[in-house]
Design an enzyme around this catalytic site. Sequence first.
Site, PDB file in Angstrom:
ATOM      1  N   CYS A  77       0.838  -1.212   0.000  1.00 49.39           N
ATOM      2  CA  CYS A  77       0.000   0.000   0.000  1.00 49.39           C
ATOM      3  C   CYS A  77       0.874   1.264   0.000  1.00 49.39           C
ATOM      4  O   CYS A  77       1.612   1.471  -0.947  1.00 49.39           O
ATOM      5  CB  CYS A  77      -0.998  -0.055   1.149  1.00 49.39           C
ATOM      6  SG  CYS A  77      -2.282   1.210   1.000  1.00 49.39           S
TER       7      CYS A  77
ATOM      8  N   HIS B 194      -3.955  -4.833  -0.038  1.00 47.39           N
ATOM      9  CA  HIS B 194      -3.499  -5.275   1.285  1.00 47.39           C
ATOM     10  C   HIS B 194      -3.423  -6.790   1.331  1.00 47.39           C
ATOM     11  O   HIS B 194      -4.432  -7.447   1.528  1.00 47.39           O
ATOM     12  CB  HIS B 194      -4.445  -4.737   2.364  1.00 47.39           C
ATOM     13  CG  HIS B 194      -4.291  -3.269   2.556  1.00 47.39           C
ATOM     14  ND1 HIS B 194      -3.407  -2.734   3.463  1.00 47.39           N
ATOM     15  CD2 HIS B 194      -4.871  -2.232   1.932  1.00 47.39           C
ATOM     16  CE1 HIS B 194      -3.454  -1.420   3.392  1.00 47.39           C
ATOM     17  NE2 HIS B 194      -4.332  -1.085   2.470  1.00 47.39           N
TER      18      HIS B 194
ATOM     19  N   GLU C 239      -2.381  -8.507   3.662  1.00 41.58           N
ATOM     20  CA  GLU C 239      -2.752  -8.961   5.012  1.00 41.58           C
ATOM     21  C   GLU C 239      -4.266  -8.960   5.231  1.00 41.58           C
ATOM     22  O   GLU C 239      -4.740  -9.435   6.252  1.00 41.58           O
ATOM     23  CB  GLU C 239      -2.012  -8.127   6.068  1.00 41.58           C
ATOM     24  CG  GLU C 239      -2.515  -6.709   6.278  1.00 41.58           C
ATOM     25  CD  GLU C 239      -2.076  -5.700   5.204  1.00 41.58           C
ATOM     26  OE1 GLU C 239      -1.436  -6.099   4.205  1.00 41.58           O
ATOM     27  OE2 GLU C 239      -2.417  -4.523   5.373  1.00 41.58           O
TER      28      GLU C 239
END
Length: 196
Positions: free
Chosen positions: A77, A178, A180
């Site tokens: 990001c 993202h 994650e």
Amino acid sequence: MNLAIIKYNAGNIQSVLNALERLGAPATVTDDAEALRRADKVIFPGVGEASTAMASLRANGLDGVLRELQQPVLGICVGMQLLCTHSEEADTEALGIIPVNVRRFPAGAPGEKVPQVGWNTIHDLRSPLFKGLPEESYVYNVHSYYAEDSAYTIARCHYILDYAAAVQKGNFYGVQFHTEKSAATGDRILQNFLDL
Ligand SMILES: NC(=O)CC[C@H](N)C(=O)O
């Protein structure tokens, strides 16, 4: 494996740590230049505003350290955006490691608000980072700025326009979405990065 996450004033460090723990790859969060140089792999996370994040890196001398890293580095990001040359967000001079500019999304159609928040698909996947993933895999996004498509693009995404969902130059990799927060697809990309 000795895995380091760059510690600076930007969000999502904890969620990246959690994702790595799920993969059985504990990481150290550090702003120590020597520890970063010694790591086998370095993750450069980020959630937030580009100029603030860049100022935080500079205040700790981490901009110079980052530029000289030789091992695989993954920007996520804002981390990815700061690997680039310049961001239109607060007219920010970034690290200039990957010669690509980061621009603000223009106003889109009624269904395409800025920021882009949510799941979208990536395509034209061409990097070991995406090994085992099909075209049109879904990833999670939260951003108003995007890296322009270029020779350094290793995955594309369409939102309002076509942009680089991921970029690479040498040992530096960056993803706009993202990992994650991208469930199994994100975990696979992180695992592929660890396997590089
Ligand atoms: N999620 C974020 O931190 C967004 C990053 C950047 N400020 C953008 O809007 O593109």
